[in-house]
Design an enzyme around this catalytic site. Structure first.
Site, mmCIF file in Angstrom:
data_model
loop_
_atom_site.group_PDB
_atom_site.id
_atom_site.type_symbol
_atom_site.label_atom_id
_atom_site.label_comp_id
_atom_site.label_asym_id
_atom_site.label_seq_id
_atom_site.Cartn_x
_atom_site.Cartn_y
_atom_site.Cartn_z
ATOM 1 N N SER A 285 0.617 1.631 -15.803
ATOM 2 C CA SER A 285 1.144 3.103 -16.810
ATOM 3 C C SER A 285 0.599 3.997 -16.339
ATOM 4 O O SER A 285 -1.343 3.697 -16.750
ATOM 5 C CB SER A 285 1.248 3.070 -17.240
ATOM 6 N N GLY A 286 1.204 5.316 -15.677
ATOM 7 C CA GLY A 286 0.034 6.558 -15.340
ATOM 8 C C GLY A 286 0.088 7.075 -14.750
ATOM 9 O O GLY A 286 0.266 7.891 -14.137
ATOM 10 N N ALA B 239 9.306 -4.001 -7.614
ATOM 11 C CA ALA B 239 10.076 -4.726 -8.636
ATOM 12 C C ALA B 239 11.255 -5.483 -7.718
ATOM 13 O O ALA B 239 12.273 -4.851 -7.284
ATOM 14 C CB ALA B 239 9.707 -5.088 -9.939
ATOM 15 N N GLU C 25 8.447 5.710 -24.272
ATOM 16 C CA GLU C 25 8.125 7.037 -22.973
ATOM 17 C C GLU C 25 9.594 7.430 -22.673
ATOM 18 O O GLU C 25 9.866 8.589 -23.296
ATOM 19 C CB GLU C 25 8.054 6.219 -21.985
ATOM 20 N N GLY D 272 -0.036 1.283 -4.843
ATOM 21 C CA GLY D 272 -0.881 0.172 -4.477
ATOM 22 C C GLY D 272 -1.926 0.732 -4.282
ATOM 23 O O GLY D 272 -3.189 0.810 -3.987
ATOM 24 N N ASN E 22 6.184 -2.675 -12.387
ATOM 25 C CA ASN E 22 7.284 -2.846 -12.796
ATOM 26 C C ASN E 22 8.178 -4.154 -13.414
ATOM 27 O O ASN E 22 9.683 -3.677 -13.264
ATOM 28 C CB ASN E 22 8.061 -1.496 -13.777
ATOM 29 N N LEU F 272 0.647 -0.482 0.207
ATOM 30 C CA LEU F 272 -0.210 0.421 -0.211
ATOM 31 C C LEU F 272 1.139 0.987 0.125
ATOM 32 O O LEU F 272 0.564 2.090 0.514
ATOM 33 C CB LEU F 272 -0.674 -0.030 0.745
ATOM 34 N N LYS G 294 4.717 -3.699 -21.744
ATOM 35 C CA LYS G 294 4.462 -2.355 -20.855
ATOM 36 C C LYS G 294 6.403 -1.807 -20.534
ATOM 37 O O LYS G 294 6.298 -0.739 -20.785
ATOM 38 C CB LYS G 294 4.560 -2.296 -19.353
ATOM 39 N N ASN H 18 -1.153 -5.002 3.672
ATOM 40 C CA ASN H 18 0.573 -4.107 3.638
ATOM 41 C C ASN H 18 1.149 -4.669 5.308
ATOM 42 O O ASN H 18 0.691 -5.252 5.967
ATOM 43 C CB ASN H 18 0.087 -2.532 3.878
ATOM 44 N N ARG H 19 2.928 -4.719 4.508
ATOM 45 C CA ARG H 19 3.086 -5.208 5.755
ATOM 46 C C ARG H 19 3.818 -5.298 7.270
ATOM 47 O O ARG H 19 3.186 -5.494 8.182
ATOM 48 C CB ARG H 19 5.098 -6.130 4.855
ATOM 49 N N HIS I 177 6.503 -0.151 -23.799
ATOM 50 C CA HIS I 177 6.184 1.879 -23.178
ATOM 51 C C HIS I 177 7.018 2.235 -22.363
ATOM 52 O O HIS I 177 7.197 3.271 -23.169
ATOM 53 C CB HIS I 177 4.494 1.548 -22.601
ATOM 54 N N ASN I 178 7.517 1.645 -21.568
ATOM 55 C CA ASN I 178 8.627 2.503 -20.999
ATOM 56 C C ASN I 178 9.915 3.084 -21.750
ATOM 57 O O ASN I 178 9.918 4.439 -22.401
ATOM 58 C CB ASN I 178 8.936 2.521 -20.107
HETATM 59 C C1 6PG Z 1 4.553 4.823 -16.172
HETATM 60 C C2 6PG Z 1 5.957 5.047 -16.336
HETATM 61 C C3 6PG Z 1 6.588 4.198 -14.864
HETATM 62 C C4 6PG Z 1 7.395 4.806 -14.500
HETATM 63 C C5 6PG Z 1 9.165 4.667 -15.042
HETATM 64 C C6 6PG Z 1 9.830 5.802 -15.282
HETATM 65 O O1 6PG Z 1 4.177 4.402 -17.362
HETATM 66 O O2 6PG Z 1 3.738 5.104 -15.141
HETATM 67 O O3 6PG Z 1 6.380 4.122 -17.398
HETATM 68 O O4 6PG Z 1 6.644 3.423 -15.511
HETATM 69 O O5 6PG Z 1 7.846 6.411 -14.250
HETATM 70 O O6 6PG Z 1 9.753 3.720 -13.590
HETATM 71 O O7 6PG Z 1 10.492 5.284 -15.323
HETATM 72 P P1 6PG Z 1 12.817 6.071 -15.437
HETATM 73 O O8 6PG Z 1 12.867 6.046 -13.462
HETATM 74 O O9 6PG Z 1 12.997 4.611 -15.146
HETATM 75 O O10 6PG Z 1 12.627 6.800 -15.581
#
Ligand code: 6PG
Length: 484
Positions: free
Chosen positions: A133-134, A81, A194, A19, A107, A15, A187, A38-39, A190-191
């Site tokens: 993501s978000g 993660a 990003e 979370g 992640n 949490l 994902k 939560n732990r 996606h990153n």
């Molecule tokens: C998301 C972001 C999220 C995050 C990454 C950024 O999709 O919400 O991508 O996963 O902000 O951890 O990664 P870096 O810290 O490596 O820039």
């Protein structure tokens, strides 16, 4: 704390901000009763106290948490993660029964997800690696969700995730990406995209400032204006906001007092490592990862700066300089996305996933960090032809690149002559030119390889594999492909 046996249709473990925001989002949607654990129990107590409206079913032991879930039990793990994830999954797995579902919403590295899914499947449990993501706001108000795992698990999980996902064009931003690690793979890509997008925006800012001669507020205005057109996206929008922010101590732009050393947590590096392993050129993403790495080498930067006698003169901005930068940004962005989708295609082939590219573009239209108007064009492209050899082949993208091409070249040339690093723009242009060139110097590389290692080559005029007897009479022989 209230104990409510088997009453919750979904639970959240872990949490911290992501979370607890996800748990609050779940609780706010009709039909969900949310169990939380939560732990350290203090965090759980705080969340429950601060959000009585959520009606959380809170537990202070993992056993009580598991008991509070209705069958099939479904729990989303939202922990950092890494090895912590394995420990939590193991705790849950020890208490879950056949058909129950453990979701990892962190992640995670998709290789770990594949391993975990296999292990839990063999124990009769469902494991779903779901990219979410978000950021914090997205978790609370509606993220883009990329779940993998079995179709069976998605039957239960899909409607729950759809209830909390962002909505774009009337559709929830969630789809069953594919089996086992497919969700975390997508994902990861996606990153990677990003990273590329952020780098391209940063290069645009640098050019507008150093060549365009704009002050930071004026640049914020440029980004805000771009956000009303084809470039409209979350990252462009927040760029304007970041640029407008003033530093309380100096009164100047905040961006001027932030150290120019970009950090990263690893997903960009994974994208590059895996894409290279899959043989997919993702130069735009790689250059973005490298640019962060270079920025974070202060000693090397200082060492080279000490050797510099003079820097190139900044070029005069051409007419319509801002439009040129926008065009270079858009063209380079198209390349970065094309490369990212190539990596998805290669990953799907390698790992046996049936990934619908159009669906991925759809769920990225809302909620996630790379959400952008532009994704509608990608949806259309894959609707028209799901088997595109590259996104750049689609008529819209091909025309958009042609339209921006001259400006793109002017910008890369201006940057090079001015000594302004634009690794994103220039690698994207080089990639485009490589695809667009009828003939590449790769033929010479093949000749060199054959010279020193008898690696063989193919000819343009005949089938077969050939080798020139370089250390003999230099005649050509037909041979087997080299294996060394
Ligand atoms: C998301 C972001 C999220 C995050 C990454 C950024 O999709 O919400 O991508 O996963 O902000 O951890 O990664 P870096 O810290 O490596 O820039």
């Amino acid at each position: 704390m209230s104990q409510n046996r088997s009453s919750a249709n979904i639970g959240v473990v872990g949490l911290a901000v992501m979370g607890s925001n996800l748990a609050r989002n779940l609780a706010s949607r009709e039909g969900n009763t949310v169990a939380v654990y939560n732990r350290s129990p203090q965090r759980t107590r705080t969340l429950v106290e601060e959000h009585p409206e959520a009606g959380f079913v809170a537990s202070e032991s993992i056993e009580a948490f598991v008991d509070s879930l209705a069958k099939p039990r479904t729990a989303i793990v939202m922990v950092q993660a890494g090895s912590g994830t394995d420990a939590v999954i193991e705790q849950l797995a020890g208490l879950f029964e056949d058909g129950d579902i453990i979701v990892d919403g962190g992640n995670a590295n998709f290789h770990d997800t594949i391993r975990r899914e296999k292990d839990l499947r063999e124990r009769g449990l469902n494991f779903v690696g779901a990219g979410i993501s978000g950021g914090e706001e997205g978790a609370l108000r509606g993220p883009s969700i990329m779940p993998g795992g079995s179709a069976e698990a998605y039957e239960t999980l899909g409607p729950i995730l759809a209830s909390i996902a962002a909505v774009a064009e009337g559709e929830p931003c969630v789809t069953h990406v594919g089996t086992d690690g497919a969700g975390h793979f997508v994902k990861m890509i996606h990153n990677g995209i990003e990273y590329a997008d952020m780098q391209l925006i940063a290069e645009s800012y640098d050019l507008l400032r150093r060549v365009g001669g704009h002050d930071v507020d004026a640049i914020a205005d440029v980004f805000a204006a771009w956000n009303k057109g084809d470039l409209e996206s979350y990252l462009i929008e927040i760029t304007a906001e970041v640029l407008r922010q003033k530093d309380a101590a100096t009164g100047g732009p905040l961006v001027d007092v932030i150290r120019d050393e970009a950090g990263s947590k690893g997903t960009g590096v994974w994208t590059v490592q895996n894409s290279v392993g899959l043989g997919v050129p993702v130069g735009g993403i790689a250059e973005a990862v490298f640019a962060r790495a270079v920025s974070s080498k202060p000693q090397q930067r200082a060492a080279v700066q000490a050797t510099v006698e003079s820097r190139p003169e900044i070029q005069q901005p051409g007419d319509n300089f801002e439009d040129d930068v926008a065009a270079a940004l858009y063209a380079s962005k198209m390349v970065a996305y094309a490369q990212g989708f190539d990596a998805i295609i290669a990953g799907a082939r390698e790992y046996g996933w049936d990934i619908r590219l159009g669906n991925i573009a759809k769920i990225w239209r809302g909620g996630c960090i790379i959400r952008a108007r532009f994704l509608n064009r990608i949806v259309e492209a894959y609707d028209n032809d799901p088997n595109l050899a590259t996104l750049l082949e689609d008529p819209y993208f091909a025309a958009a690149v042609r339209d921006g091409e001259a400006a793109w070249r002017r910008i890369v040339a201006t940057a090079a002559l001015s000594g302004i690093p634009v690794p994103g723009f220039s690698s994207a242009l080089a990639y485009y030119d490589s695809l667009a060139s009828e003939r590449l110097p790769a033929a010479l590389i093949q000749g060199q390889r054959d010279f020193f290692g008898a690696h063989t080559y193919r000819r343009i005029d005949r089938d077969g594999v050939f080798h020139t007897l370089w250390s003999g009479d230099r005649s050509e022989i037909e041979t087997e492909p080299s294996t060394h």
